[in-house]
Write a protein that holds these residues in place. Sequence first.
Motif, PDB file in Angstrom:
ATOM      1  N   GLN A 145       0.799  -1.231   0.000  1.00  0.00           N
ATOM      2  CA  GLN A 145       0.000   0.000   0.000  1.00  0.00           C
ATOM      3  C   GLN A 145       0.830   1.278   0.000  1.00  0.00           C
ATOM      4  OE1 GLN A 145      -2.177  -0.833   3.659  1.00  0.00           O
ATOM      5  NE2 GLN A 145      -4.079  -1.058   2.512  1.00  0.00           N
ATOM      6  N   ILE A 146       2.076   1.210   0.494  1.00  0.00           N
ATOM      7  CA  ILE A 146       2.817   2.418   0.852  1.00  0.00           C
ATOM      8  C   ILE A 146       2.962   3.411  -0.298  1.00  0.00           C
ATOM      9  CG2 ILE A 146       5.067   1.293   0.523  1.00  0.00           C
ATOM     10  CD1 ILE A 146       4.200   4.021   3.134  1.00  0.00           C
ATOM     11  N   GLU A 147       3.228   2.944  -1.523  1.00  0.00           N
ATOM     12  CA  GLU A 147       3.421   3.884  -2.638  1.00  0.00           C
ATOM     13  C   GLU A 147       2.130   4.643  -2.940  1.00  0.00           C
ATOM     14  OE1 GLU A 147       5.451   2.672  -6.137  1.00  0.00           O
ATOM     15  OE2 GLU A 147       7.078   1.679  -5.040  1.00  0.00           O
ATOM     16  N   ASN A 148       0.990   3.964  -2.921  1.00  0.00           N
ATOM     17  CA  ASN A 148      -0.290   4.640  -3.150  1.00  0.00           C
ATOM     18  C   ASN A 148      -0.608   5.624  -2.026  1.00  0.00           C
ATOM     19  OD1 ASN A 148      -0.993   3.482  -5.620  1.00  0.00           O
ATOM     20  ND2 ASN A 148      -1.882   1.679  -4.643  1.00  0.00           N
ATOM     21  N   VAL A 149      -0.227   5.258  -0.804  1.00  0.00           N
ATOM     22  CA  VAL A 149      -0.471   6.144   0.340  1.00  0.00           C
ATOM     23  C   VAL A 149       0.400   7.398   0.235  1.00  0.00           C
ATOM     24  CG1 VAL A 149      -0.368   6.366   2.853  1.00  0.00           C
ATOM     25  CG2 VAL A 149      -1.155   4.230   1.831  1.00  0.00           C
ATOM     26  N   VAL A 150       1.674   7.221  -0.116  1.00  0.00           N
ATOM     27  CA  VAL A 150       2.579   8.370  -0.292  1.00  0.00           C
ATOM     28  C   VAL A 150       2.041   9.283  -1.390  1.00  0.00           C
ATOM     29  CG1 VAL A 150       4.890   9.073  -1.049  1.00  0.00           C
ATOM     30  CG2 VAL A 150       4.629   7.229   0.617  1.00  0.00           C
ATOM     31  N   LYS A 151       1.536   8.695  -2.465  1.00  0.00           N
ATOM     32  CA  LYS A 151       0.948   9.490  -3.551  1.00  0.00           C
ATOM     33  C   LYS A 151      -0.263  10.287  -3.051  1.00  0.00           C
ATOM     34  CE  LYS A 151      -0.754   9.096  -8.308  1.00  0.00           C
ATOM     35  NZ  LYS A 151      -1.001   8.167  -9.443  1.00  0.00           N
ATOM     36  N   TYR A 156      -2.391  15.550  -1.216  1.00  0.00           N
ATOM     37  CA  TYR A 156      -2.974  16.350  -0.134  1.00  0.00           C
ATOM     38  C   TYR A 156      -2.126  17.601   0.131  1.00  0.00           C
ATOM     39  CZ  TYR A 156      -4.238  17.817   4.574  1.00  0.00           C
ATOM     40  OH  TYR A 156      -4.596  18.565   5.669  1.00  0.00           O
ATOM     41  N   HIS A 157      -0.808  17.429   0.062  1.00  0.00           N
ATOM     42  CA  HIS A 157       0.111  18.554   0.288  1.00  0.00           C
ATOM     43  C   HIS A 157       0.367  19.361  -0.983  1.00  0.00           C
ATOM     44  CE1 HIS A 157       1.017  17.629   4.441  1.00  0.00           C
ATOM     45  NE2 HIS A 157       1.274  16.372   4.136  1.00  0.00           N
ATOM     46  N   LYS A 158      -0.415  19.066  -2.053  1.00  0.00           N
ATOM     47  CA  LYS A 158      -0.306  19.775  -3.335  1.00  0.00           C
ATOM     48  C   LYS A 158       1.084  19.641  -3.951  1.00  0.00           C
ATOM     49  CE  LYS A 158      -3.980  23.134  -2.478  1.00  0.00           C
ATOM     50  NZ  LYS A 158      -4.509  22.531  -1.241  1.00  0.00           N
ATOM     51  N   LEU A 159       1.635  18.432  -3.875  1.00  0.00           N
ATOM     52  CA  LEU A 159       2.934  18.130  -4.468  1.00  0.00           C
ATOM     53  C   LEU A 159       2.745  17.235  -5.693  1.00  0.00           C
ATOM     54  CD1 LEU A 159       4.967  17.370  -1.224  1.00  0.00           C
ATOM     55  CD2 LEU A 159       5.399  19.273  -2.783  1.00  0.00           C
ATOM     56  N   GLU A 183       8.972  14.241   5.265  1.00  0.00           N
ATOM     57  CA  GLU A 183       9.647  14.714   4.058  1.00  0.00           C
ATOM     58  C   GLU A 183       8.679  15.464   3.149  1.00  0.00           C
ATOM     59  OE1 GLU A 183      12.814  14.787   3.564  1.00  0.00           O
ATOM     60  OE2 GLU A 183      13.219  13.656   5.396  1.00  0.00           O
ATOM     61  N   LEU A 184       7.442  14.987   3.041  1.00  0.00           N
ATOM     62  CA  LEU A 184       6.436  15.656   2.202  1.00  0.00           C
ATOM     63  C   LEU A 184       6.111  17.049   2.733  1.00  0.00           C
ATOM     64  CD1 LEU A 184       3.991  12.666   1.554  1.00  0.00           C
ATOM     65  CD2 LEU A 184       5.467  13.771  -0.146  1.00  0.00           C
ATOM     66  N   ILE A 185       6.034  17.176   4.044  1.00  0.00           N
ATOM     67  CA  ILE A 185       5.754  18.492   4.645  1.00  0.00           C
ATOM     68  C   ILE A 185       6.882  19.472   4.320  1.00  0.00           C
ATOM     69  CG2 ILE A 185       5.542  19.735   6.848  1.00  0.00           C
ATOM     70  CD1 ILE A 185       4.077  17.208   7.918  1.00  0.00           C
ATOM     71  N   LYS A 186       8.132  18.996   4.439  1.00  0.00           N
ATOM     72  CA  LYS A 186       9.280  19.860   4.107  1.00  0.00           C
ATOM     73  C   LYS A 186       9.234  20.277   2.639  1.00  0.00           C
ATOM     74  CE  LYS A 186      12.295  17.451   7.394  1.00  0.00           C
ATOM     75  NZ  LYS A 186      13.436  16.506   7.481  1.00  0.00           N
ATOM     76  N   LEU A 187       8.943  19.304   1.774  1.00  0.00           N
ATOM     77  CA  LEU A 187       8.883  19.590   0.336  1.00  0.00           C
ATOM     78  C   LEU A 187       7.775  20.581   0.007  1.00  0.00           C
ATOM     79  CD1 LEU A 187       9.361  15.975  -1.077  1.00  0.00           C
ATOM     80  CD2 LEU A 187      11.014  17.836  -1.237  1.00  0.00           C
ATOM     81  N   SER A 188       6.648  20.476   0.705  1.00  0.00           N
ATOM     82  CA  SER A 188       5.504  21.354   0.423  1.00  0.00           C
ATOM     83  C   SER A 188       5.801  22.815   0.755  1.00  0.00           C
ATOM     84  CB  SER A 188       4.267  20.887   1.194  1.00  0.00           C
ATOM     85  OG  SER A 188       4.421  21.108   2.587  1.00  0.00           O
ATOM     86  N   LEU A 189       6.750  23.030   1.650  1.00  0.00           N
ATOM     87  CA  LEU A 189       7.103  24.403   2.037  1.00  0.00           C
ATOM     88  C   LEU A 189       7.949  25.107   0.973  1.00  0.00           C
ATOM     89  CD1 LEU A 189       8.006  23.781   5.799  1.00  0.00           C
ATOM     90  CD2 LEU A 189       5.888  24.753   4.890  1.00  0.00           C
ATOM     91  N   ILE A 190       8.622  24.303   0.132  1.00  0.00           N
ATOM     92  CA  ILE A 190       9.521  24.921  -0.848  1.00  0.00           C
ATOM     93  C   ILE A 190       9.162  24.623  -2.309  1.00  0.00           C
ATOM     94  CG2 ILE A 190      11.549  25.140   0.648  1.00  0.00           C
ATOM     95  CD1 ILE A 190      12.522  22.453  -0.318  1.00  0.00           C
ATOM     96  N   GLU A 191       8.365  23.570  -2.536  1.00  0.00           N
ATOM     97  CA  GLU A 191       8.082  23.168  -3.919  1.00  0.00           C
ATOM     98  C   GLU A 191       6.581  22.971  -4.167  1.00  0.00           C
ATOM     99  OE1 GLU A 191      10.288  22.733  -6.601  1.00  0.00           O
ATOM    100  OE2 GLU A 191      11.641  23.777  -5.245  1.00  0.00           O
ATOM    101  N   ASN A 192       5.759  23.751  -3.538  1.00  0.00           N
ATOM    102  CA  ASN A 192       4.306  23.594  -3.684  1.00  0.00           C
ATOM    103  C   ASN A 192       3.865  23.776  -5.134  1.00  0.00           C
ATOM    104  OD1 ASN A 192       1.294  24.589  -3.317  1.00  0.00           O
ATOM    105  ND2 ASN A 192       1.908  23.545  -1.454  1.00  0.00           N
ATOM    106  N   ASN A 193       3.060  22.823  -5.631  1.00  0.00           N
ATOM    107  CA  ASN A 193       2.492  22.860  -6.986  1.00  0.00           C
ATOM    108  C   ASN A 193       3.544  22.750  -8.099  1.00  0.00           C
ATOM    109  OD1 ASN A 193      -0.318  23.007  -6.468  1.00  0.00           O
ATOM    110  ND2 ASN A 193      -0.064  25.144  -5.853  1.00  0.00           N
TER     111      ASN A 193
END
Length: 339
Positions: A145-151, A156-159, A183-193
Amino acid sequence: MEAIYAPKDILNKLQDSRKNSLIILGDEPVISNHIKEHIKASTKINHFEYQSITIDTSLKIEKLKPIFENNSLFSNKTLFNINIPGGRIAEEIKKLTVKIISENIEDIFIFHFQNSTKDLVKSAWFNKIKKYAIQFDAKEPSVNQIENVVKTRANYHKLDLNNESISLLSNLSLGNLLAAENELIKLSLIENNKSIDAKKLISLISNGSKFDSFELLDYCMKGNIKKTNQALSYFEEEGMEPIILNGIFSWIFNAISKLKFSMIMPVSNKKLMELKIFGSSQEYVINALNKLTVKQIDASLIKIKEIDLICKGLRTGDPWLEINRFVFGISRLLNKKSE
């Protein structure tokens, strides 16, 4: 998948179903926190007061009653966040909670049962609460499941992560949703959309570091003992999560193991690409295939799994001590093989 790992419109769903309670079963923090923060934000807009309660084996009804019966609380609608770690709960407390949710239909109640057991879900108390509730499971996703969950969490974080970067992040986090979420939260702060491929993901994760995690892999798999030791010391001092480093070695050693047991030699570039092994990482894999025995590869995978359990708190041990021993040991082994 979105409904399970990034649920939306929970308050509307409660109102539509004419229920006033949520049940969260399990202790996976990303899912449980998402649900709690989502409903808290929704109820805040509607001017709900907020009250957090922990019901455990030590709680006495004399302390619980005033919280529910306080007139100042009931002057407005209230969101009650009720955490239940586990253990035996007094019958009078069970009766009180059922009475309160049945009588106060304008309030919202979150019952977070952190320790989900068969006995719990069969109990009369749980099923009485369930009549008034929508249920969510907060469990660690499986390997499949993990890859689908990460996606789902990335969306959700607009990445905008492509399949290769999602697979890489899933491997780096060793299937641990909390590590991936951080890691997704960190990425969302600098690479949103913005679109993020595997190369960009690696660059962003290691941004600003004296060493990055793939340099550690490079030093270790080339048998550079001095640089391996320096990189490990740096990451520990900087407070990096050891589960991330462990994930990188899980990714590379799982590929090595699959190729070793396939007995297909020489290894083709196409096969390496299928296993998500790119660029200089292909060199590490081929060198390891030539230099490590089946027994050494198996022992490495067992150790990686052991470190994963320690990182998750499921086994006793010091994660940094174990990751140091493992990585330094592999570096020494490959150093000797190159002599």
